[in-house]
Scaffold this motif. Structure first.
Motif, PDB file in Angstrom:
ATOM      1  N   VAL A 370      -3.450  -8.618   0.218  1.00  0.00           N
ATOM      2  CA  VAL A 370      -4.544  -7.664   0.420  1.00  0.00           C
ATOM      3  C   VAL A 370      -5.368  -7.502  -0.850  1.00  0.00           C
ATOM      4  O   VAL A 370      -6.601  -7.363  -0.805  1.00  0.00           O
ATOM      5  CB  VAL A 370      -3.975  -6.304   0.888  1.00  0.00           C
ATOM      6  CG1 VAL A 370      -5.047  -5.238   0.913  1.00  0.00           C
ATOM      7  CG2 VAL A 370      -3.334  -6.450   2.258  1.00  0.00           C
ATOM      8  N   THR A 376     -11.034  -4.565  -0.783  1.00  0.00           N
ATOM      9  CA  THR A 376      -9.873  -3.732  -1.112  1.00  0.00           C
ATOM     10  C   THR A 376      -9.845  -3.379  -2.590  1.00  0.00           C
ATOM     11  O   THR A 376      -9.422  -2.287  -2.961  1.00  0.00           O
ATOM     12  CB  THR A 376      -8.572  -4.452  -0.720  1.00  0.00           C
ATOM     13  OG1 THR A 376      -8.533  -5.745  -1.333  1.00  0.00           O
ATOM     14  CG2 THR A 376      -8.475  -4.626   0.777  1.00  0.00           C
ATOM     15  N   ALA A 401      -5.840  -2.774   4.478  1.00  0.00           N
ATOM     16  CA  ALA A 401      -6.560  -3.896   5.083  1.00  0.00           C
ATOM     17  C   ALA A 401      -7.308  -3.449   6.334  1.00  0.00           C
ATOM     18  O   ALA A 401      -8.452  -3.848   6.570  1.00  0.00           O
ATOM     19  CB  ALA A 401      -5.578  -5.023   5.423  1.00  0.00           C
TER      20      ALA A 401
END
Length: 1009
Positions: A370, A376, A401
């Motif tokens: 991620v 992110t 996510a």
């Protein structure tokens, strides 16, 4: 690594000044020269205990435990480069930068703000120069650097000193940096001014938060600016056009000695003031006898400057006119514009700014996976401003996510969401995103009003649209997952949106960055970002005519699915399946409207009936079944809808049968048969008969199955129904194979295959190749089987027939295992992965059972038990009782070989109880045979003989002999039992078992075994 995670590290970054120019001028000499440069720098870094953790182009990133080591390495490297006799005309000059700070370690790499700072420091330097941050300078002189727990020992390299170069604003950093230069007698001292924001004329705003990612976009935009003088950044609201423009302008300052000037137009309401606003930013005033435009042109005519016109979408005509004038009359001026749509003038290059790359919550599940994505990284950094302790963990990675994906990677939306971390957990935030327009508000009070909430941001774009554009945007919200031009014309035209002008209006929405356009395997598709779709949906509800457009959406997809249905078994099968896959979310939305909201269950049933083969081939068994259950329950029971009901029942029954619930499938097929007989529908009757026959085959009623299959085959020959005939022949072949009539089976399969080839039914061809391969395996012809499997697997991969691929892999693995080929285990593993991706619980359990059996054959009984126990759990969870029984038998075999006869017997008994309740007589025979083995393990050979006798008679009754591959093991076990007691007594017990009625034999087996 130089230091563990979270400790203080000194970073050295380097690159070669003007390397691009050197490569262009002297490509032959540059290769060896750069290799020598690399060797010199690596040697200096290694000599002073540094670790190279990054390389890129012609530069290095190295980490050191102390600032002294880093400075000594930099000095030695510069000395080596300066004294090296470079081949003419090349003269390698290296610039370097040092910074001391805390870093985050991931694997063998470093991350965090410290690296951003040293990279920005490097960017303002010159060749032969070593720049040092204030933190690194403090460390060199024995002060306490930021983040260190104790003072560093003064560690300045011998003969070196620091020169203060003043305080400088660095690109993309909140705080200015006090910059020092490493001085030594061997290094040049007099160098040009540093290339920072503080030394070049500009009014670019100081950024208060860091700039995340966008490396590719920066390179792309710079390339466009090199080849032209007008670049317009387009994109949806909040995608980061302004921030990217500022970053590119800051990076390009060296190319514009007369400055880079930002002109913010968002708050400007009067179009006539555009030129005046630009002049004001440049400090120009209107002169007597000249217009402000003339003064501006005169000022810029000889200057090399960059103008950044930000947020121009509501002033397009005026901005276009001004840009055209400046391009024609000011030869050295460049313009970088941000706008929802381009200016549409000569010389303009447009660049659509995409959303930030997003993780896939289904694929990217670990913190490392991620954390790779810019979206992110942005969320994490902004969240830490509000919740300083926030970290990405194994527990929250998938949630993070999901948030970034649901927000479409839109930077402003992500920043607004991250701000909510001050008052709620990440799980709560994710749950509330369905109300994102209420949730994502409360941005910076100093931001533009439209940037303080997500809704006001899109309101800004919506209010700039024409009436027809607003109407179409709202209607497009009905589509889920995108649409084609044909769909938009059919569904959304009328009431102010002319069908003939649909392409023009749709293109205008694309130009305004509200609609995305995508080219794929199925052609051109359009879509709305989910955030824009939810906004447009809310607007559609406000307009009050949403039901009208959803009815048209349903009608369009019913017609499309029914037109596609007959093509799903033809030569164009793959593309037709792909087209349905592309529209799958729209099909789901249409079914939801018909079944749940509008109540038009007739249209929904038509749609489901047309889709059943798509659901079957692509592995959406549970989903399709759920739609059929709901629609059949709600479909009006009238004569007018009887034919539709019969067809839907067949579709539902096929999905239920494929899930292994044969009794439930039989009920559905019988109802369809009754309806078709009443309607005089011969095709419907034949279709129901073959399906009932297939269910009866699975339930072990081979005689009943044979009668029905013969009837359906004859009927389909008479009707000329080639597709139906191929299906009946295939099913009849499966029945005859189970009865050991392999020659007849092969004839039936080959006739069915010939029809499938004639029809171009690739899915059917793949199925027949699989079945022929199974027969070849049963006959011991593994070479032919392998070839047939591989041909069929290639077809199923081409079709993206996920379940077919998994089943083929499973069968190939079984054939390999029978030959003792260890690759069989890997193929079972691959099949297991495929079934897991499908969510096919029966397939998962089948693969686990086979993996357990192979592990057992290979002598790994511990692994075998684990696999089989997992299979049983899956079967039980999904309600697949027959599958549970088969896995229980396999587990009992393993346990028996592990010398645990009591547990083995209990497992066989549990399996028998399940298949007895199901009425599956072939499986009853297998369970009885298992109980006989358990009795033998318990030293009761006569009991085993009696149970074997009952099982043998049952196999004879249903015509299901043991397969050739099973016979040797069976015969060996029976021979061992017979040899352990008196032969006459054994034979008598066997005959007694054969004579017992089946129910009595099962009771006796459970009691005795």
């Amino acid at each position: 690594m130089a230091n563990p995670d979270g400790s203080t590290v000194t970073f050295l970054f380097t690159d070669v000044e003007g390397s691009t120019r050197l490569w262009e001028q002297s490509p032959v000499q540059m290769g060896p020269a750069l290799a020598r440069h690399d060797a010199l720098l690596r040697d200096a870094i290694a000599r002073h205990r540094g670790t190279v953790f990054a390389t890129g182009g012609d530069g290095f990133g190295a980490a050191f435990a102390t600032a002294g080591d880093a400075a000594a390495a930099a000095l030695e490297a510069q000395q080596s480069v300066l004294s090296e006799p470079w081949p003419a005309p090349i003269a390698i000059k290296v610039r370097m930068a040092l910074h001391t700070g805390v870093a985050e370690v991931r694997g063998t790499d470093y991350f965090g703000p410290s690296l951003n700072r040293v990279a920005r420091l490097l960017a303002i330097g010159h060749g032969n120069q070593v720049l040092i941050s204030e933190a690194a300078a403090d460390a060199l002189q024995g002060a306490v650097p930021h983040g260190a727990s104790m003072p560093h020992r003064a560690s300045m390299p011998h003969g070196a000193s620091l020169q203060d170069r003043g305080r400088h604003r660095l690109k993309d950093l909140q705080e200015a940096e006090q910059v020092f230069q490493l001085c030594h007698a061997d290094l040049p001292r007099e160098l040009p001014p540093l290339r920072s924001l503080s030394t070049h004329p500009n009014n670019l705003p100081q950024q208060l938060t860091s700039f995340i990612g966008r490396e590719k976009e920066i390179v792309d935009v710079k390339a466009l600016m090199t080849s032209g003088r007008l670049v317009t950044l387009t994109g949806s609201g909040g995608c980061g056009k302004t921030r990217l423009a500022v970053q590119v302008a800051a990076d390009a300052l060296e190319s514009y000695p007369d400055g880079a000037w930002m002109v913010e137009l968002a708050a400007l309401a009067d179009p006539a003031l555009v030129t005046q606003t630009v002049a004001n930013e440049l400090g120009l005033k209107e002169s007597r006898g000249k217009t402000i435009e003339q003064s501006l042109v005169e000022h810029l005519s000889s200057r090399r400057a960059l103008l950044v016109l930000d947020n121009a979408e509501h002033l397009l005509a005026e901005c276009a006119q001004l840009a055209d004038t400046l391009l024609r009359r000011c030869a050295k001026v460049a313009l970088l514009v941000s706008s929802r749509e381009g200016l549409s003038i000569a010389g303009e290059a447009t660049y659509r700014v995409p959303s930030l790359p997003m993780p896939d919550p289904k694929q990217d599940k670990t913190p490392e996976q991620v954390g790779r994505f810019e979206s992110t990284r942005l969320f994490v950094e902004r969240a830490r401003l509000h919740a300083p302790g926030f970290e990405v963990t194994a527990q929250n990675a998938v949630t993070l996510a999901s948030i970034c994906s649901r927000l479409d990677g839109i930077p402003l939306a992500i920043e607004l969401a991250a701000a909510r971390m001050r008052s709620m957990s990440i799980d709560e935030l994710n749950k509330r995103l369905d109300q994102r327009f209420r949730l994502l508000s409360g941005g910076s009070r100093t931001a533009l009003p439209r940037q303080q909430t997500l809704r006001s941001l899109i309101d800004w774009s919506y209010d700039l649209l024409k009436v027809s554009e607003q109407a179409l945007l709202c209607r497009l919200a009905i589509f889920v997952g995108g649409w084609t031009l044909e769909a938009a014309e059919s569904v959304c035209s009328g009431d102010g949106v002319d069908e003939a002008a649909m392409l023009d209006v749709l293109t205008s929405l694309v130009d305004k960055s509200l609609v995305q356009i995508e080219e794929g395997d199925t052609g051109t598709r359009y879509r709305l970002l989910e955030t824009v779709r939810q906004y447009a949906r809310d607007r559609l509800l406000e307009r009050g005519d949403g039901a009208q457009w959803r009815d048209r959406h349903l009608a369009y997809f019913v017609a499309a699915a029914e037109a596609t249905e007959p093509l799903l078994t033809g030569v164009d099968q793959r593309s037709q399946l792909d087209s349905l896959e592309a529209e799958h979310d729209n099909l789901r939305a249409a079914l939801t409207w018909s079944c749940v909201e509008s109540g038009d269950t007739v249209a929904g049933a038509r749609l489901a009936a047309a889709l059943h083969w798509f659901w079957f081939v692509r592995g959406y068994l549970g989903e399709g079944r759920a739609w059929f259950v709901a629609l059949l329950a709600a479909l009006p029971v009238t004569e007018a809808h009887s034919g539709l009901r019969a067809k839907a029942l067949i579709g539902a029954g096929e999905l239920v049968r494929q899930q292994g619930e044969y009794a439930a499938a039989r009920v559905l097929f019988l109802e369809s048969l009754d309806i078709s007989k009443r309607l005089g529908d011969d095709r419907g009757v034949a279709a129901a008969q073959v399906n009932i026959g297939l269910v009866d085959y699975h339930l072990g009623d081979y005689d009943g199955a044979r009668v029905l299959l013969d009837q359906s085959t004859a009927a389909q020959r008479a009707l000329g129904d080639q597709a139906g005939l191929a299906f009946s022949l295939n099913t009849l072949g499966m029945l005859r194979a189970e009865q050991g009539a392999y020659a007849q089976t092969r004839t039936l399969y080959e006739e069915s295959l010939a029809i499938r080839r004639q029809l171009g039914d690739h899915q059917g061809i793949g199925q027949l190749l699989n079945n022929l391969a199974i027969i070849a395996s049963h006959q011991g012809d593994f070479v032919r089987a392998r070839g047939l499997y591989e041909e069929g697997l290639a077809i199923r991969r081409e079709l993206r027939d996920k379940r077919g691929i998994a089943l083929m892999l499973n069968n190939m693995a079984m054939a390999a295992a029978q030959q003792g080929d260890p690759s069989g285990y890997e193929m079972f593993e691959e099949a297991l992965v495929a079934f897991r991706e499908l969510g096919d619980q029966r397939g998962i359990a089948l693969s686990l059972t086979n993996l357990g059996s192979v592990a057992h054959e290979q002598g790994n009984n511990t692994l075998a038990c684990r696999r089989l126990e997992e299979a049983i759990t899956v079967h039980r969870t999904s309600g697949d009782r027959q599958g549970s029984a088969m896995s229980l038998i396999a587990l009992a075999h393993v346990v028996a070989d592990m010398s645990d006869p009591a547990r083995s017997r209990a497992l066989y008994a549990e399996s028998l109880a399940i298949v007895r309740a199901l009425g599956d007589r072939r499986s009853i025979a297998e369970a009885l045979e298992g109980l006989a083995r358990a009795a033998l393990s318990l030293k009761d050979a006569l009991c085993a003989a009696r149970i074997w006798g009952a099982a043998a008679r049952l196999r004879e009754e249903i015509g299901a002999p043991l397969h050739a591959g099973e016979l040797p093991r069976y015969q060996a076990v029976v021979a061992t039992a017979r040899a352990s007691c008196e032969a006459a007594a054994f034979d008598a017990a066997w005959q007694a078992g054969r004579a017992e009625p089946l129910e009595q034999a099962m009771d006796a087996a459970l009691a005795r075994g």
